[in-house]
Scaffold this motif. Structure first.
Motif: not given
Length: 57
Positions: A7-12, A37
């Motif tokens: 997810t974008t949050e985990r990538l960040a 995931t």
């Protein structure tokens, strides 16, 4: 090669760790490339690997 969903949050969160600790992909590649995931517990595993690498383990 298997597909890993992030997810974008985990990538960040991964980017923040890279900023803080420098280039770490080779250090955490086993955790990053596990198929499936990318869950919060995988971020915990990344933190453990980074911590071990910086502690000399």
């Amino acid at each position: 090669m298997e597909l890993v969903l992030v997810t974008t949050e985990r990538l960040a969160a991964l980017v923040e760790r890279a900023k803080q600790y420098g280039p770490v992909p080779e250090t955490v590649s086993e955790v990053l490339f596990e198929p499936g995931t990318f869950q919060d517990d995988r971020l915990d595993d990344v933190d453990d690997v980074i911590g071990g690498a910086y502690d000399g383990h």
